[in-house]
Every structure is written in C-alpha cells, then in structure tokens.
Design a protein around this motif. Structure first.
Motif, PDB file in Angstrom:
ATOM      1  N   GLY A  85       0.782  -1.229   0.000  1.00  0.00           N
ATOM      2  CA  GLY A  85       0.000   0.000   0.000  1.00  0.00           C
ATOM      3  C   GLY A  85       0.814   1.280   0.000  1.00  0.00           C
ATOM      4  N   VAL A  86       2.133   1.181   0.056  1.00  0.00           N
ATOM      5  CA  VAL A  86       2.986   2.372   0.098  1.00  0.00           C
ATOM      6  C   VAL A  86       3.562   2.653  -1.289  1.00  0.00           C
ATOM      7  CG1 VAL A  86       5.083   3.368   1.106  1.00  0.00           C
ATOM      8  CG2 VAL A  86       3.519   2.060   2.537  1.00  0.00           C
ATOM      9  N   VAL A  87       3.645   3.946  -1.636  1.00  0.00           N
ATOM     10  CA  VAL A  87       4.256   4.378  -2.890  1.00  0.00           C
ATOM     11  C   VAL A  87       5.626   4.959  -2.571  1.00  0.00           C
ATOM     12  CG1 VAL A  87       4.078   5.907  -4.887  1.00  0.00           C
ATOM     13  CG2 VAL A  87       2.006   4.885  -3.894  1.00  0.00           C
ATOM     14  N   TYR A  88       6.635   4.485  -3.274  1.00  0.00           N
ATOM     15  CA  TYR A  88       8.017   4.923  -3.075  1.00  0.00           C
ATOM     16  C   TYR A  88       8.492   5.696  -4.297  1.00  0.00           C
ATOM     17  CZ  TYR A  88       7.873   1.353   0.544  1.00  0.00           C
ATOM     18  OH  TYR A  88       7.529   0.602   1.644  1.00  0.00           O
ATOM     19  N   THR A  89       9.400   6.631  -4.076  1.00  0.00           N
ATOM     20  CA  THR A  89      10.073   7.317  -5.169  1.00  0.00           C
ATOM     21  C   THR A  89      11.519   6.863  -5.172  1.00  0.00           C
ATOM     22  OG1 THR A  89       8.628   9.238  -4.989  1.00  0.00           O
ATOM     23  CG2 THR A  89      10.726   9.556  -6.141  1.00  0.00           C
ATOM     24  N   VAL A  90      11.968   6.352  -6.318  1.00  0.00           N
ATOM     25  CA  VAL A  90      13.342   5.913  -6.491  1.00  0.00           C
ATOM     26  C   VAL A  90      14.012   6.951  -7.384  1.00  0.00           C
ATOM     27  CG1 VAL A  90      14.859   4.088  -7.349  1.00  0.00           C
ATOM     28  CG2 VAL A  90      12.650   3.500  -6.303  1.00  0.00           C
ATOM     29  N   THR A  91      15.067   7.583  -6.873  1.00  0.00           N
ATOM     30  CA  THR A  91      15.762   8.634  -7.614  1.00  0.00           C
ATOM     31  C   THR A  91      17.169   8.180  -7.955  1.00  0.00           C
ATOM     32  OG1 THR A  91      14.479  10.341  -6.499  1.00  0.00           O
ATOM     33  CG2 THR A  91      16.514  11.043  -7.582  1.00  0.00           C
ATOM     34  N   CYS A  92      17.490   8.272  -9.226  1.00  0.00           N
ATOM     35  CA  CYS A  92      18.827   7.933  -9.709  1.00  0.00           C
ATOM     36  C   CYS A  92      19.555   9.232 -10.045  1.00  0.00           C
ATOM     37  CB  CYS A  92      18.741   7.055 -10.942  1.00  0.00           C
ATOM     38  SG  CYS A  92      20.361   6.628 -11.626  1.00  0.00           S
ATOM     39  N   LYS A 103      19.340  13.871 -12.698  1.00  0.00           N
ATOM     40  CA  LYS A 103      18.530  13.052 -11.796  1.00  0.00           C
ATOM     41  C   LYS A 103      17.259  12.652 -12.516  1.00  0.00           C
ATOM     42  CE  LYS A 103      19.984  14.748  -7.323  1.00  0.00           C
ATOM     43  NZ  LYS A 103      19.534  15.162  -6.005  1.00  0.00           N
ATOM     44  N   ARG A 104      16.880  11.400 -12.342  1.00  0.00           N
ATOM     45  CA  ARG A 104      15.620  10.886 -12.858  1.00  0.00           C
ATOM     46  C   ARG A 104      14.986  10.043 -11.762  1.00  0.00           C
ATOM     47  NH1 ARG A 104      16.423  14.310 -16.027  1.00  0.00           N
ATOM     48  NH2 ARG A 104      16.598  14.142 -18.279  1.00  0.00           N
ATOM     49  N   SER A 105      13.655  10.167 -11.628  1.00  0.00           N
ATOM     50  CA  SER A 105      12.934   9.431 -10.589  1.00  0.00           C
ATOM     51  C   SER A 105      11.808   8.616 -11.202  1.00  0.00           C
ATOM     52  CB  SER A 105      12.338  10.397  -9.564  1.00  0.00           C
ATOM     53  OG  SER A 105      13.340  11.124  -8.917  1.00  0.00           O
ATOM     54  N   PHE A 106      11.476   7.518 -10.528  1.00  0.00           N
ATOM     55  CA  PHE A 106      10.276   6.767 -10.877  1.00  0.00           C
ATOM     56  C   PHE A 106       9.616   6.322  -9.584  1.00  0.00           C
ATOM     57  CE2 PHE A 106      13.773   3.704 -10.965  1.00  0.00           C
ATOM     58  CZ  PHE A 106      13.277   2.590 -10.316  1.00  0.00           C
ATOM     59  N   ARG A 107       8.295   6.098  -9.661  1.00  0.00           N
ATOM     60  CA  ARG A 107       7.531   5.678  -8.489  1.00  0.00           C
ATOM     61  C   ARG A 107       7.275   4.182  -8.555  1.00  0.00           C
ATOM     62  NH1 ARG A 107       2.256   7.956  -8.023  1.00  0.00           N
ATOM     63  NH2 ARG A 107       2.205   7.836 -10.268  1.00  0.00           N
TER      64      ARG A 107
END
Length: 115
Positions: A85-92, A103-107
């Motif tokens: 149920g949690v949404v995370y943001t992954v940032t490269c 920087k690029r991010s995806f959820r």
C-alpha cells in the motif's frame, strides 16, 4: 485487466507495480540523453512520504549480481521488499564522464500483484 508489468499511469503520473515478495531489476536507459558522453557513476535514493525509513530497499547482491550497476548506457537497481500500500520514489543521480549530472525518478507502488 490492469497491466502487471511496465509503467502504468494515475493522476500523479507513471508508476510501476511491485509485489512486496518480489526482488526485481529496474533499468534506466540513458542512451538518448547521453549522446557521445558515457556514464561515470550512478547512485540511488529511495524515499516515501509514508515511511521515514523506507522498507523498499536496494537488494543485497543476488546470485552474484550487484544491487546497483551500470553497463554501457544503462543503469540498474535491484529492489526488494516494500510495505503493501505504500508508494516509493526511487531517484537515480547519474554523473557523466564529462561531469554532467542528471537526476531521474520513478515511483513504485507496492501491492500484491495477481495474474
């Protein structure tokens, strides 16, 4: 039927579904952005508005593969766990050989994925 692979969209934008029991590779393709430059280094950060210490984590090495890596024009992070149920943001953050930084991010939405 909802897609179980690749990106989907909601009112915030694109995201990827991940089952909390899965350990998966997530690849960023940089070739269109790099041109003749090359990847010097990458680093990843994982955040969540719901968790101060995110349970979605960079995996430890899996069968000899590094948890984060670069190869030619791609960078990869291997993600494991996460709270349902949690949404995370992954940032490269990627630095090129010429010293450019991008920087690029995806959820990642963690939920039980059914076929």
């Amino acid at each position: 039927m909802a897609s179980t692979t690749g990106y989907e969209n909601d009112n915030v934008g694109a995201f990827i579904r991940k089952d909390p029991g899965s350990t998966l590779d997530y690849v960023i393709q940089w070739s269109d952005w790099l041109g003749s430059d090359s990847i010097a280094s990458v680093s990843y950060a994982i955040s969540s508005e719901a968790e101060t210490s995110p349970t979605l984590t960079t995996s430890t090495a899996i069968t000899g593969l590094a948890a984060t890596s670069t190869s030619g024009t791609t960078s990869t992070i291997v993600l494991t766990a996460g709270t349902e149920g949690v949404v995370y943001t992954v940032t490269c953050t990627m630095t090129t050989s010429a010293g450019r930084i991008v920087k690029r991010s995806f959820r990642v939405k963690v939920e039980t994925v059914h076929l």
